[in-house]
Design an enzyme around this catalytic site. Structure first.
Site, PDB file in Angstrom:
ATOM      1  N   ASP A 398       0.828  -1.204   0.000  1.00  0.00           N
ATOM      2  CA  ASP A 398       0.000   0.000   0.000  1.00  0.00           C
ATOM      3  C   ASP A 398       0.864   1.257   0.000  1.00  0.00           C
ATOM      4  O   ASP A 398       1.918   1.313   0.635  1.00  0.00           O
ATOM      5  CB  ASP A 398      -0.893  -0.027   1.251  1.00  0.00           C
ATOM      6  CG  ASP A 398      -1.776   1.186   1.373  1.00  0.00           C
ATOM      7  OD1 ASP A 398      -2.633   1.373   0.503  1.00  0.00           O
ATOM      8  OD2 ASP A 398      -1.597   1.958   2.341  1.00  0.00           O
ATOM      9  N   GLU A 451       1.264  -0.471  -5.142  1.00  0.00           N
ATOM     10  CA  GLU A 451       0.329   0.619  -5.423  1.00  0.00           C
ATOM     11  C   GLU A 451       1.181   1.896  -5.453  1.00  0.00           C
ATOM     12  O   GLU A 451       1.479   2.480  -4.413  1.00  0.00           O
ATOM     13  CB  GLU A 451      -0.753   0.728  -4.352  1.00  0.00           C
ATOM     14  CG  GLU A 451      -1.773   1.807  -4.666  1.00  0.00           C
ATOM     15  CD  GLU A 451      -2.375   2.478  -3.451  1.00  0.00           C
ATOM     16  OE1 GLU A 451      -3.378   3.181  -3.608  1.00  0.00           O
ATOM     17  OE2 GLU A 451      -1.826   2.335  -2.344  1.00  0.00           O
TER      18      GLU A 451
END
Length: 724
Positions: A398, A451
């Site tokens: 993330d 990401e």
């Protein structure tokens, strides 16, 4: 023992209890603040089997000397009496350390890649006694104690042993078993009392809002079962928030357990044809509204759905059904909750000390100190832990952009440049490279996904070639451009044609995943069906066309739960998806389309074999902006050909002549406007014939009917030599 040391023991301030407690020569000392009398139990029989110890005040007792005719083994026990009660226990201060010299060396070097095997709370047998070994890294602490329901949360009862220069404190507590709740009570520099801390390497936790760690046995280690890193294979990911995918409405809207998810979610994802499940973070987190992205227990699968064993069984069930499992992993930040990692030993231990480096304004969270070897070890070992212990197939990391740049979301003058005066975070870059290098060295069948929302170079390039080493990168640019295009009224799309074609300029610069994730259906962005323009029918037609374009486009696929059946409202983490919508034909039709897209994608090598390389793609029509039509070819190394044709206006195009590379029959293997999906049923009666008529610079072409707001997949019946 001096009176100063005795006072420190009574007050819970003694930082080296093993130096004075237990058996030293012929002197035995023990402490229990609840005891009025105490005996040493020798294990023999008769009057000498229990030798009463001499009270020294405040719960401290001494036997000086132990009688010459008594031999105490390490397993000697103590008996206490007080206030009408009697109890016995094996003395932890008579036992040697659990950690060995090699473990100490590796931990101090920041190279213990199986850190979870030594830190945390481990039920085990030590010196013939069953109990739990506790170990925690807190190098600047003056004293660390284990507190829990087994000792009335009293920090005086079980202070720990410091292990040399490692900064690790440890103790083995006999008769403490799985299910016990505990924390660490820490005195920081200057003997400052800190909030009691959950175990940074704890394997279980209490249900929120309670915050203690729970002693849990780790499941038997198992290897990942899905060779997800083979980029020639289809990858279609179903992203899921376990707490809101489906709930038991009839049972007070409770979440599904891991056991129920192993049945219901796994069977659904398999039926829908996805190849992977991606789970929003399952590492224990205190606040439901963070969706797991503010974890406190990186080594503990959340107890919201069950035990670690049940989580392992869920992973196993998914893999046995042919699904790989990817976990969202959050090494980019951690919350400031008092029981968490922040200021764990009274210093900025896990985070950068300077808030210009160590605090995220966007999320009110702390940032790991990626330059500290022990912190890097903690994180790298955690990545390996989920793969070694639970057998997961991959990690999606993330917020990578927030890690790469020191000025991320910071105004000028409120960030600290790197040593060269630039904005790149060299320590974070090095950490990500180390993590990927270790993951792929130990688990070459795994996958890591970034990401990463910027144009940082080489995210999915191997570390030895100067890249970050990820297997894949989310294509955020493609997602933003295409969603913006499809949000527009079709009458205006001719002026924004480049938003669909521009992605092919850089499509093969990284190993891309095309993501329609949870981030696109929250915070006022609306659901996917809400983003589409037009009346009800047109909204669904647009959405079906978008999915057709996405599955035809180069790149692996990711779709957030609910998007596959056109969930009507924005996602809410506290509510189940609206499964009742499947009673409506348009929603059920969208679900059927996604199921068929996944099937065709998996069964058709031209759509996935060279998904990440330019050799698998060729434009057929890229410049028909006026009619909002584009077409491209997908190819495999065995000569397989699929033409993807998009008509992105609500106008049917009859007699559209399309140049194709080979003559003969092209079967219509997908039509997003098919009646079974809720469309108008227009199309080409299942096939077209390409003949020797020039079009779009090719000597071979076919005459097509392009239904309104539709995408067609045409597959060549055979693969002769290309005629153009």
């Amino acid at each position: 023992m001096s009176e100063t040391e005795a006072c420190a023991l009574r007050e819970g301030r003694h930082g080296a209890p093993f130096d004075v407690m237990g058996l030293h020569g012929r002197v035995l000392r023990a402490f229990d603040p609840g005891a009025e009398r105490m005996w040493c139990l020798t294990g023999g029989k008769g009057p000498g089997a229990a030798i009463e110890m001499v009270p020294s005040g405040g719960g401290l007792f001494v036997l000086d000397p132990v009688p010459e005719d008594v031999t105490l083994t390490r397993q000697y026990r103590l008996r206490g009496e007080g206030y009408g009660g009697r109890w016995e226990w094996a003395d932890p201060y008579g036992l040697p350390p659990v950690l060995g010299a090699l473990d100490e060396h590796l931990i101090s070097e920041g190279r213990h890649l199986r850190l979870w095997e030594k830190l945390g709370a481990h039920p085990c047998t030590h010196e013939g006694l069953t109990g739990t070994a506790f170990a925690v890294w807190a190098p600047n602490a003056r004293r660390v104690s284990v507190v829990g329901d087994f000792n009335q949360w009293d920090a005086r009862r079980h202070p720990m042993r410091a292990r040399g220069s490692t900064g690790v404190w440890e103790i083995f507590l006999p008769d403490i078993h799985e299910g016990a709740t505990y924390k660490y009570d820490i005195l920081g520099p200057g003997e400052v009392r800190l909030p009691q801390k959950a175990d940074p390497v704890g394997f279980g936790a209490e249900h929120a809002p309670a915050t203690a760690s729970v002693v849990r046995r780790l499941p038997q280690a198992r290897k990942a079962g899905n060779r997800a890193q083979d980029v020639t294979q289809p990858v279609s990911i179903y992203e899921v928030h376990l707490g809101s995918w489906r709930r038991k409405v009839e049972e007070d809207d409770r979440r599904l357990s891991y056991d129920e998810l192993a049945q219901e979610l796994v069977s659904y994802a398999r039926d829908m044809g996805f190849t992977h499940l991606e789970l929003l973070p399952v590492s224990e987190f205190p606040f439901d509204g963070s969706w797991g992205y503010q974890p406190v227990g990186l080594y503990a699968p959340t107890v919201r759905h069950g035990t670690p064993e049940a989580f392992a069984a869920f992973i196993r069930a998914a893999q046995e059904a042919g699904l790989g499992v990817i976990l969202d992993w959050v090494p980019g930040h951690f919350p400031t909750d008092p029981h968490g990692l922040g200021w764990l030993d009274g210093t900025a231990l896990y985070q950068y000390a300077d808030p210009r480096e160590g605090f995220h304004r966007d999320w009110n969270t702390l940032i790991y100190d990626y330059g500290r070897r022990e912190v890097r070890n903690f994180l790298v070992a955690n990545a390996l832990y989920w793969m070694h212990v639970y057998g997961v197939d991959g990690l999606r990391v993330d917020a990578v952009a927030s890690m790469l740049y020191r000025d991320y979301s910071r105004p000028a003058g409120e960030w600290v440049p790197n040593k060269d005066g630039g904005r790149e975070n060299y320590e974070a870059i090095s950490f990500l490279q180390e993590m990927n290098r270790e993951v792929y060295a130990q688990m070459p069948e795994a996958m890591t996904v970034a990401e990463e929302s910027t144009s940082f170079p080489g995210v999915s390039r191997p570390v030895h070639e100067g890249g970050l080493g990820f297997g894949y990168k989310w294509n955020m640019g493609w997602m933003n451009d295409t969603l913006d295009y499809f949000h527009r009224d079709p009458v205006h799309r001719q002026h924004h044609h480049g938003q669909l074609t521009f992605g092919l300029v850089y499509a093969f610069s990284e190993n891309f995943v095309l993501p329609i994730s949870h981030d696109e259906v929250v915070h006022g962005k609306g659901s996917m069906i809400d983003k589409m323009p037009g009346d009800g029918w047109e909204k669904f037609a647009n959405l079906r066309a978008y999915y057709g374009f996405m599955w035809g486009h180069p790149g692996k696929k990711l779709l957030f739960m609910g998007c596959e059946f056109a969930q009507g409202r924005e996602w809410n983490h506290d509510r189940s998806l609206d499964w009742y919508l499947l009673d409506h034909p348009l929603h059920a039709g969208t679900q059927s389309l996604v199921r068929d897209l996944n099937r065709i994608y998996r069964e058709t090598p031209a759509l996935h074999r060279d998904d990440l390389g330019a050799d698998g793609f060729e434009w057929l029509v890229s410049d028909d902006a006026q009619q909002s039509v584009l077409a491209f070819l997908r190819k495999d190394d065995a000569g397989g050909l699929v033409a993807v044709i998009c008509n992105l206006t609500p106008v049917e195009r009859c007699g559209y002549r399309l140049g194709l590379p080979v003559a003969g029959r092209w079967r219509e293997i997908l039509n997003t406007d098919a009646a079974c999906y809720g469309g108008s049923g227009g199309g080409n009666m299942g096939e077209v014939i390409a003949g020797p008529e020039t079009s779009h610079g090719r000597p071979t072409s076919a005459c097509l009917t392009l239904p309104p707001l539709s995408v067609l997949f045409l597959k060549a019946d055979s693969q002769p030599e290309l005629s153009a």
